[in-house]
Scaffold this active site. Structure first.
Site, PDB file in Angstrom:
ATOM      1  N   PHE A 140       4.409   4.836   0.421  1.00  0.00           N
ATOM      2  CA  PHE A 140       3.305   4.177   1.107  1.00  0.00           C
ATOM      3  C   PHE A 140       3.403   4.431   2.612  1.00  0.00           C
ATOM      4  O   PHE A 140       4.502   4.452   3.170  1.00  0.00           O
ATOM      5  CB  PHE A 140       3.324   2.678   0.813  1.00  0.00           C
ATOM      6  CG  PHE A 140       2.074   1.971   1.253  1.00  0.00           C
ATOM      7  CD1 PHE A 140       0.905   2.107   0.528  1.00  0.00           C
ATOM      8  CD2 PHE A 140       2.064   1.203   2.395  1.00  0.00           C
ATOM      9  CE1 PHE A 140      -0.267   1.478   0.927  1.00  0.00           C
ATOM     10  CE2 PHE A 140       0.900   0.561   2.810  1.00  0.00           C
ATOM     11  CZ  PHE A 140      -0.266   0.707   2.081  1.00  0.00           C
ATOM     12  N   TYR A 242       0.409 -10.594  -2.424  1.00  0.00           N
ATOM     13  CA  TYR A 242      -1.053 -10.707  -2.564  1.00  0.00           C
ATOM     14  C   TYR A 242      -1.605  -9.787  -3.638  1.00  0.00           C
ATOM     15  O   TYR A 242      -2.804  -9.779  -3.879  1.00  0.00           O
ATOM     16  CB  TYR A 242      -1.762 -10.439  -1.226  1.00  0.00           C
ATOM     17  CG  TYR A 242      -1.242  -9.269  -0.434  1.00  0.00           C
ATOM     18  CD1 TYR A 242      -1.567  -7.957  -0.756  1.00  0.00           C
ATOM     19  CD2 TYR A 242      -0.421  -9.490   0.659  1.00  0.00           C
ATOM     20  CE1 TYR A 242      -1.079  -6.902  -0.021  1.00  0.00           C
ATOM     21  CE2 TYR A 242       0.064  -8.435   1.406  1.00  0.00           C
ATOM     22  CZ  TYR A 242      -0.263  -7.139   1.065  1.00  0.00           C
ATOM     23  OH  TYR A 242       0.228  -6.094   1.802  1.00  0.00           O
ATOM     24  N   LYS A 243      -0.751  -9.032  -4.319  1.00  0.00           N
ATOM     25  CA  LYS A 243      -1.205  -8.184  -5.415  1.00  0.00           C
ATOM     26  C   LYS A 243      -1.077  -8.963  -6.728  1.00  0.00           C
ATOM     27  O   LYS A 243      -1.882  -9.831  -7.023  1.00  0.00           O
ATOM     28  CB  LYS A 243      -0.403  -6.875  -5.433  1.00  0.00           C
ATOM     29  CG  LYS A 243      -0.517  -6.059  -4.146  1.00  0.00           C
ATOM     30  CD  LYS A 243       0.245  -4.766  -4.241  1.00  0.00           C
ATOM     31  CE  LYS A 243       0.364  -4.054  -2.898  1.00  0.00           C
ATOM     32  NZ  LYS A 243      -0.925  -3.664  -2.328  1.00  0.00           N
ATOM     33  N   ARG A 391      -8.622   4.665  -8.234  1.00  0.00           N
ATOM     34  CA  ARG A 391      -7.476   3.926  -8.744  1.00  0.00           C
ATOM     35  C   ARG A 391      -7.950   2.698  -9.507  1.00  0.00           C
ATOM     36  O   ARG A 391      -8.706   1.877  -8.990  1.00  0.00           O
ATOM     37  CB  ARG A 391      -6.564   3.525  -7.580  1.00  0.00           C
ATOM     38  CG  ARG A 391      -5.152   3.191  -7.995  1.00  0.00           C
ATOM     39  CD  ARG A 391      -4.249   3.017  -6.786  1.00  0.00           C
ATOM     40  NE  ARG A 391      -4.660   1.885  -5.959  1.00  0.00           N
ATOM     41  CZ  ARG A 391      -3.915   1.368  -4.988  1.00  0.00           C
ATOM     42  NH1 ARG A 391      -2.738   1.901  -4.718  1.00  0.00           N
ATOM     43  NH2 ARG A 391      -4.340   0.344  -4.279  1.00  0.00           N
TER      44      ARG A 391
END
Length: 422
Positions: A140, A242-243, A391
């Site tokens: 990332f 937060y995912k 995605r």
């Protein structure tokens, strides 16, 4: 594919979705999330999870009773311990960590900086030859940018691993990159682009065999796939909330530091909350023992509220059951892609072996950037990642199979529209 064959494929997929939803042991969990009863198709739970319905009541109660009623007394009554209490719950329910090794703190970026920098400094102090931070070129962006900055700041250098964008780092590629000069290795457990699920246990062993410390980014795995930080020998880990933990936009991240390393690591952002005596306000900084030393400023109490409801769901359902459904969801998405989208030139840019795939699937086609914009306008919400990647992020607690099929049919429809327009 002929019109008749396409219709038969859609009918078969609809029947399969119905069967899978009827057999889903977690199907009742979907109703616990805001928006699950609307027609919107949400394919981005691996970027921002839906809010739990219980979080609304929790937030309202907090403002009225704890913040409004107890005011500053609540720091002594509960808030000071909250980063550690929730951290231990994440450790127990989500990442396989014994108590006293996980804490809620700052943003993912800040916690990554703290732990990578602390690991590098400790390794280099013990052996001045260890000047390299190993990271892959498809990690990332935040991870890569931080590694570059820390290497420059501390007089080290980056050792890059080139990877196939549809996969990720394996034992062979890591073995070639590590050696006597490696201080720390930084890898993602699930690759943000492809969804590749790394063999974290074996890769940690490779890093340790080279004398390096291993830091895992768990942002795309925590709450979706099993993680065993203690059993797999992790040194350090950071994950966002937060995912798949549904903590809300910008909710604070968690840090894991194995107990064996805690007293030896000096985190670089020395704040009052990480001091040995928080309220002594002394003339010099002395780090606290244990995980408190990895805190810096005042805990983000509001940001820690919403995640508690999803963490409780994960603990109740069990991460293994969640992983089983995640595999079923992504397998179904791949079948939809093969039957509906492959005739349009779409390729699956994620591993086909579910043992090597996390909770999302990436679909590749030159028109995916434009397709994403059109889908959003139709309340079908995937996200886009270069090159040409749509995605599909599938959160097991809040996603059902009918929603997956509806979304994939929308992708098919939009790609056909774009082909007709060109």
């Amino acid at each position: 594919m002929s019109t008749d064959a396409a219709a038969l494929a859609r009918e078969a997929l609809a029947a399969e979705a119905s069967r899978l939803d009827a057999a889903d042991a977690l199907r009742g969990r979907r109703d616990e999330f805001v928006g699950s009863d609307t027609p919107l198709v949400y394919f981005d739970g691996n970027s921002l999870g839906r809010p739990p319905r219980a979080a609304a009541a929790r937030l309202e109660s907090f403002v009225r009773e704890e913040w409004g009623g107890r005011l500053i007394r609540a720091w002594d009554e509960a808030w000071m311990d909250l980063p550690f209490a929730i951290g231990d719950t994440i450790g127990r329910a989500v990442i396989g960590a014994a108590p006293g090794q996980t804490v809620i703190g700052d943003s993912t970026t800040v916690l990554l900086y703290k732990l990578v920098r602390a690991a590098f400094d400790a390794q280099h102090a013990a052996d001045p030859a260890r000047v390299e931070i190993v990271v892959d070129r498809d990690n990332f962006p935040t991870d890569r940018y931080l590694v570059e900055g820390i290497a420059a700041e501390r007089g080290g250098r980056v050792r890059w691993i080139d990877v196939d964008l549809s996969r990720g780092v394996d034992a062979a590629s890591l073995s070639e990159a590590v050696g006597p000069q490696t201080a720390v290795v930084v890898l993602s457990h699930v690759a943000y682009r492809s969804g590749y699920l790394a063999d974290a246990e074996s890769l940690t062993r490779v890093a340790h065999d080279a004398g390096a410390l291993m830091l895992w980014d768990l942002c795309h795995s925590a709450g979706s796939v099993p993680v065993e930080t203690d059993a797999w020998g992790f040194d350090l880990a950071v994950g966002c909330t937060y995912k798949y933990l549904n903590g809300g936009p910008g909710s604070p991240a968690f840090a894991y530091v194995a107990a064996r390393h805690q007293d030896a690591l000096a985190q670089p952002i020395q704040g009052w909350m990480g001091a040995a005596d928080v309220f002594a306000m002394g003339p010099e900084y002395r780090p606290a023992e244990g995980m408190r030393r990895f805190l810096s400023g005042t805990p983000p109490v509001l940001g820690m509220l919403a995640m508690q409801d999803t963490i409780a769901m994960i603990e109740d359902a069990g991460i293994r059951a969640i992983r089983d459904k995640s595999i079923q969801l992504t397998e179904f998405a791949v079948r939809c892609a093969d039957d509906l989208l492959a005739p349009l030139g779409v390729e699956v840019a994620s591993p086909r072996d579910p043992a090597e795939r996390g909770g999302h699937v990436t679909l590749s086609h030159p028109a995916m950037r434009e397709a994403t914009a059109r889908l959003w306008a139709q309340d079908v919400i995937p996200d886009y990642r270069d090159p040409h990647g749509l995605r599909i992020g599938l959160s097991p607690l809040s996603t059902n199979f009918a929603e997956v099929l509806e979304g994939m049919l929308a992708v098919e429809r939009v790609l056909r529209e774009l082909a007709a327009d060109s």
